[in-house]
Design a protein around this motif. Structure first.
Motif, PDB file in Angstrom:
ATOM      1  N   TYR A 115     -50.371 -45.951  39.358  1.00 41.94           N
ATOM      2  CA  TYR A 115     -49.750 -46.201  40.609  1.00 41.94           C
ATOM      3  C   TYR A 115     -48.520 -45.106  41.035  1.00 41.94           C
ATOM      4  CZ  TYR A 115     -45.659 -48.236  43.620  1.00 41.94           C
ATOM      5  OH  TYR A 115     -44.972 -48.164  44.670  1.00 41.94           O
ATOM      6  N   MET A 116     -48.703 -44.590  41.954  1.00 39.04           N
ATOM      7  CA  MET A 116     -47.923 -43.213  42.342  1.00 39.04           C
ATOM      8  C   MET A 116     -47.009 -43.519  43.515  1.00 39.04           C
ATOM      9  SD  MET A 116     -47.271 -40.328  43.998  1.00 39.04           S
ATOM     10  CE  MET A 116     -46.799 -38.749  43.693  1.00 39.04           C
ATOM     11  N   ARG A 117     -45.550 -42.965  43.133  1.00 34.95           N
ATOM     12  CA  ARG A 117     -44.577 -43.366  44.293  1.00 34.95           C
ATOM     13  C   ARG A 117     -43.863 -41.827  44.386  1.00 34.95           C
ATOM     14  NH1 ARG A 117     -42.311 -47.842  46.833  1.00 34.95           N
ATOM     15  NH2 ARG A 117     -40.381 -47.287  47.649  1.00 34.95           N
ATOM     16  N   ILE A 140     -49.551 -48.078  50.762  1.00 35.45           N
ATOM     17  CA  ILE A 140     -49.108 -49.395  49.943  1.00 35.45           C
ATOM     18  C   ILE A 140     -47.874 -48.892  49.006  1.00 35.45           C
ATOM     19  CG2 ILE A 140     -49.683 -51.262  48.311  1.00 35.45           C
ATOM     20  CD1 ILE A 140     -52.697 -51.479  49.892  1.00 35.45           C
ATOM     21  N   ASP A 141     -48.587 -47.929  47.913  1.00 34.11           N
ATOM     22  CA  ASP A 141     -47.656 -47.334  47.058  1.00 34.11           C
ATOM     23  C   ASP A 141     -46.707 -46.773  47.407  1.00 34.11           C
ATOM     24  OD1 ASP A 141     -49.895 -48.095  45.140  1.00 34.11           O
ATOM     25  OD2 ASP A 141     -50.002 -46.352  44.469  1.00 34.11           O
ATOM     26  N   GLU A 142     -46.551 -46.338  48.437  1.00 35.44           N
ATOM     27  CA  GLU A 142     -45.278 -45.606  49.121  1.00 35.44           C
ATOM     28  C   GLU A 142     -44.603 -46.514  49.814  1.00 35.44           C
ATOM     29  OE1 GLU A 142     -44.295 -42.820  47.994  1.00 35.44           O
ATOM     30  OE2 GLU A 142     -46.105 -41.806  47.322  1.00 35.44           O
ATOM     31  N   ASP A 143     -44.847 -47.676  50.126  1.00 36.11           N
ATOM     32  CA  ASP A 143     -44.056 -48.376  50.984  1.00 36.11           C
ATOM     33  C   ASP A 143     -43.786 -48.067  52.557  1.00 36.11           C
ATOM     34  OD1 ASP A 143     -43.259 -51.078  51.719  1.00 36.11           O
ATOM     35  OD2 ASP A 143     -41.230 -50.906  50.772  1.00 36.11           O
ATOM     36  N   ALA A 168     -55.256 -55.617  53.996  1.00 34.83           N
ATOM     37  CA  ALA A 168     -54.607 -55.303  52.919  1.00 34.83           C
ATOM     38  C   ALA A 168     -53.028 -56.008  52.786  1.00 34.83           C
ATOM     39  CB  ALA A 168     -54.401 -53.804  52.405  1.00 34.83           C
ATOM     40  N   GLU A 169     -52.679 -56.848  53.896  1.00 36.40           N
ATOM     41  CA  GLU A 169     -51.312 -57.426  54.121  1.00 36.40           C
ATOM     42  C   GLU A 169     -50.552 -56.138  54.798  1.00 36.40           C
ATOM     43  OE1 GLU A 169     -49.914 -60.155  51.689  1.00 36.40           O
ATOM     44  OE2 GLU A 169     -51.979 -60.252  50.546  1.00 36.40           O
ATOM     45  N   MET A 170     -50.935 -55.132  55.383  1.00 28.79           N
ATOM     46  CA  MET A 170     -50.176 -54.001  55.836  1.00 28.79           C
ATOM     47  C   MET A 170     -49.973 -53.850  57.119  1.00 28.79           C
ATOM     48  SD  MET A 170     -48.527 -52.836  53.157  1.00 28.79           S
ATOM     49  CE  MET A 170     -48.015 -51.258  53.459  1.00 28.79           C
ATOM     50  N   HIS A 199     -48.073 -54.632  59.261  1.00 30.99           N
ATOM     51  CA  HIS A 199     -46.946 -54.550  60.228  1.00 30.99           C
ATOM     52  C   HIS A 199     -46.420 -53.062  60.144  1.00 30.99           C
ATOM     53  CE1 HIS A 199     -46.171 -54.106  55.866  1.00 30.99           C
ATOM     54  NE2 HIS A 199     -45.577 -53.207  55.902  1.00 30.99           N
ATOM     55  N   SER A 218     -44.596 -52.303  45.311  1.00 26.57           N
ATOM     56  CA  SER A 218     -43.866 -51.384  45.993  1.00 26.57           C
ATOM     57  C   SER A 218     -42.638 -51.710  46.881  1.00 26.57           C
ATOM     58  CB  SER A 218     -44.983 -50.894  47.307  1.00 26.57           C
ATOM     59  OG  SER A 218     -45.955 -50.043  46.622  1.00 26.57           O
ATOM     60  N   ARG A 222     -48.059 -35.890  46.105  1.00 28.53           N
ATOM     61  CA  ARG A 222     -49.233 -36.700  45.974  1.00 28.53           C
ATOM     62  C   ARG A 222     -50.626 -35.625  46.336  1.00 28.53           C
ATOM     63  NH1 ARG A 222     -48.814 -42.390  46.390  1.00 28.53           N
ATOM     64  NH2 ARG A 222     -50.879 -42.884  46.088  1.00 28.53           N
ATOM     65  N   GLU A 243     -59.722 -45.602  52.855  1.00 28.87           N
ATOM     66  CA  GLU A 243     -59.143 -46.451  51.691  1.00 28.87           C
ATOM     67  C   GLU A 243     -58.123 -45.778  50.736  1.00 28.87           C
ATOM     68  OE1 GLU A 243     -62.306 -45.803  52.557  1.00 28.87           O
ATOM     69  OE2 GLU A 243     -63.267 -47.918  52.531  1.00 28.87           O
ATOM     70  N   GLN A 244     -58.208 -44.489  50.668  1.00 28.22           N
ATOM     71  CA  GLN A 244     -57.341 -43.712  49.938  1.00 28.22           C
ATOM     72  C   GLN A 244     -55.767 -43.503  50.847  1.00 28.22           C
ATOM     73  OE1 GLN A 244     -59.596 -40.044  49.528  1.00 28.22           O
ATOM     74  NE2 GLN A 244     -59.291 -40.163  47.585  1.00 28.22           N
ATOM     75  N   ASP A 301     -54.797 -41.795  44.288  1.00 30.40           N
ATOM     76  CA  ASP A 301     -55.141 -42.545  45.529  1.00 30.40           C
ATOM     77  C   ASP A 301     -56.089 -43.518  45.425  1.00 30.40           C
ATOM     78  OD1 ASP A 301     -53.511 -41.056  46.967  1.00 30.40           O
ATOM     79  OD2 ASP A 301     -55.337 -39.515  47.776  1.00 30.40           O
ATOM     80  N   ARG A 344     -54.127 -47.011  50.439  1.00 31.63           N
ATOM     81  CA  ARG A 344     -53.600 -46.986  49.064  1.00 31.63           C
ATOM     82  C   ARG A 344     -52.374 -46.540  48.978  1.00 31.63           C
ATOM     83  NH1 ARG A 344     -55.443 -47.278  44.052  1.00 31.63           N
ATOM     84  NH2 ARG A 344     -53.730 -46.589  42.675  1.00 31.63           N
ATOM     85  N   THR A 345     -52.264 -45.071  49.810  1.00 26.36           N
ATOM     86  CA  THR A 345     -50.934 -44.495  49.748  1.00 26.36           C
ATOM     87  C   THR A 345     -49.711 -45.073  50.490  1.00 26.36           C
ATOM     88  OG1 THR A 345     -52.176 -42.495  49.474  1.00 26.36           O
ATOM     89  CG2 THR A 345     -50.014 -42.293  50.536  1.00 26.36           C
TER      90      THR A 345
END
Lengths: 277, 150
Positions: free
Chosen positions: A97-99, B52-55, B82-84, B86, A15, A84, B45-46, A91, B49-50
């Motif tokens: 992997y979705m961006r 993380i994927d979207e930074d 999840a190391e997020m 920040h 990411s 999304r 959880e979802q 999810d 995950r969002t």
């Protein structure tokens, strides 16, 4: 470095690497991948269909990366990225992997940074990549600069047969999917499009699908696999040139200042162009 | 061009009331940020995950069902795991005053109730941006006691 960890499979590192490229870092790779571009007008069901395609690929055990593009506001520069919410598979499924990607001031249905982003994905082992363009009309071909295969999504009730006779994106696509196959008129829409395409030199199959129920999705995947790769044609290089040119312009350090000067009337357009050279 | 902030607006839990979330998403869009809206009925959880994927840099959680006392801290906990840690987390919806301290202790930086103006939310985000640019740690897992309104 982010990339090392991303190559080793860290989602978080991937990411961050994608963010760097989205913010302007250049990135190229030797790794191969298969890029499918999904384009079509707003509301035809691109996002839902991408979700179904992702599910179908993951059921075969394949990893799928999705880059879904939505427009940035020409006024504020902000964006509401809402692809999304139609993608359940995004999810939780480990293989997806979705961006979401905003167009950030570029015209066109796919911003130029997406090329670098697909390179990062390939480098990190995400070989199957789906790119969903912004909802786009007829004369938007930028996806041809990036995708190996282009899927045009259509839906019933969007105009008569002459729409499919017009020049435009429909000449560049590899497969057409008429979505919402459960609605009245879907079959005649598909027949109209097939008829219009049959006069062309390239054979373009037309599939009926329902992104809602999943009907027709595996047949669609088969058609796309048979359609094979889009050769690197002149059109593709032309779109790549446009895309790169646009990136150089919008990322020029003086771009925003020049816009300010134009807005305040300090310079005229030809002076602005001169400054950007 | 200044890089836009990436903000996830999420609806954890089972309530289907997302007008508030959509108004906040719209207000942040108009302030020039990139807002990713998750849609309804997401699990913590979802949502993680969002993010993380979207930074994403910032996460806004909206709940009107009364389950905020479980869902909000759980989301912060999972982000840190999840190391997020920040990521800056704020919340909104129907959140009684008596419940708020527990949410702040879980790492949330602001709670906005009914009647909050878009101006206030934008002021909060600007303050966060300022603090981030000074390298101050204001994420949900950073253990910083500062919160909006102090």
């Amino acid at each position: 470095m982010e990339l090392e960890e991303a190559r080793d499979g860290s989602r978080l590192a991937l990411s961050r690497a994608l963010t760097l490229v989205e913010n302007g870092a250049a990135f190229s790779t030797e790794e191969e991948g298969i890029i499918l571009g999904i384009t079509g007008a707003p509301g035809v069901g691109k996002s839902c269909l991408v979700d179904q395609l992702a599910k179908a690929y993951t059921e075969r055990g394949e990893k799928v990366a999705i880059l879904a593009v939505d427009p940035s506001s020409p006024v504020s520069g902000g964006a509401l990225l809402g692809d999304r919410l139609r993608m359940d598979s995004a999810d939780l499924e480990e293989l997806v992997y979705m961006r979401s990607v905003a167009t950030r001031g570029e015209a066109g249905a796919v911003p130029s940074v997406v090329i670098g982003m697909t390179n990062v994905l390939k480098e990190c082992g995400w070989k199957r990549i789906l790119i969903e363009t912004v909802g786009s009309g007829q004369s938007e071909f930028r996806i041809a600069a990036i995708a190996d295969t282009i899927l045009l999504v259509e839906a019933p009730g969007r105009g008569d047969v002459i729409q499919a006779e017009k020049a435009g994106i429909i000449e560049l696509v590899d497969v057409v999917a008429v979505n919402k196959s459960d609605l009245t008129g879907a079959e005649s829409t598909a027949a109209d499009i097939s008829n219009a395409l049959s006069a062309g030199s390239k054979e373009i199959p037309v599939a009926l699908v329902s992104a809602h129920s999943g009907a027709g999705v595996s047949e669609l995947i088969e058609l796309m696999e048979k359609a094979g790769g889009n050769e690197i044609s002149r059109t593709r290089w032309r779109e790549r040139m446009y895309s790169e040119w646009m990136r150089l312009l919008t990322q020029h350090p003086d771009f925003e200042n020049t816009l300010d000067s134009l807005e305040s009337g300090g310079i005229d357009l030809s002076q602005a162009i001169e400054k950007m050279r | 061009m200044q890089t836009p902030l990436r903000i996830v607006i999420a609806k954890p839990g089972l309530d289907g009331h997302d007008r508030g979330a959509k108004v906040v998403a719209r207000c942040l869009r108009d302030a020039g940020h990139e807002v990713i809206y998750t849609g309804l009925r997401r699990t913590p959880e979802q949502i993680v995950r969002t993010v993380i994927d979207e930074d994403a840099d910032i996460l806004g959680l909206s709940s009107l069902s009364g389950a905020h006392g479980h869902l909000f801290p759980r989301t912060c906990e999972l982000l840190s795991a999840a190391e997020m840690g920040h990521v800056v987390v704020f919340g909104g919806g129907i959140i009684p005053d008596a419940d708020r301290d527990a949410l702040y202790s879980a790492g949330m930086k602001a709670i906005f109730g009914p009647g909050t103006t878009s101006q206030e939310i934008n002021d909060f985000i600007s303050t966060i941006m300022e603090r981030m640019s000074l390298d101050e740690k204001v994420g949900c897992g950073d253990g910083n006691d500062w919160k909006w309104g102090d």
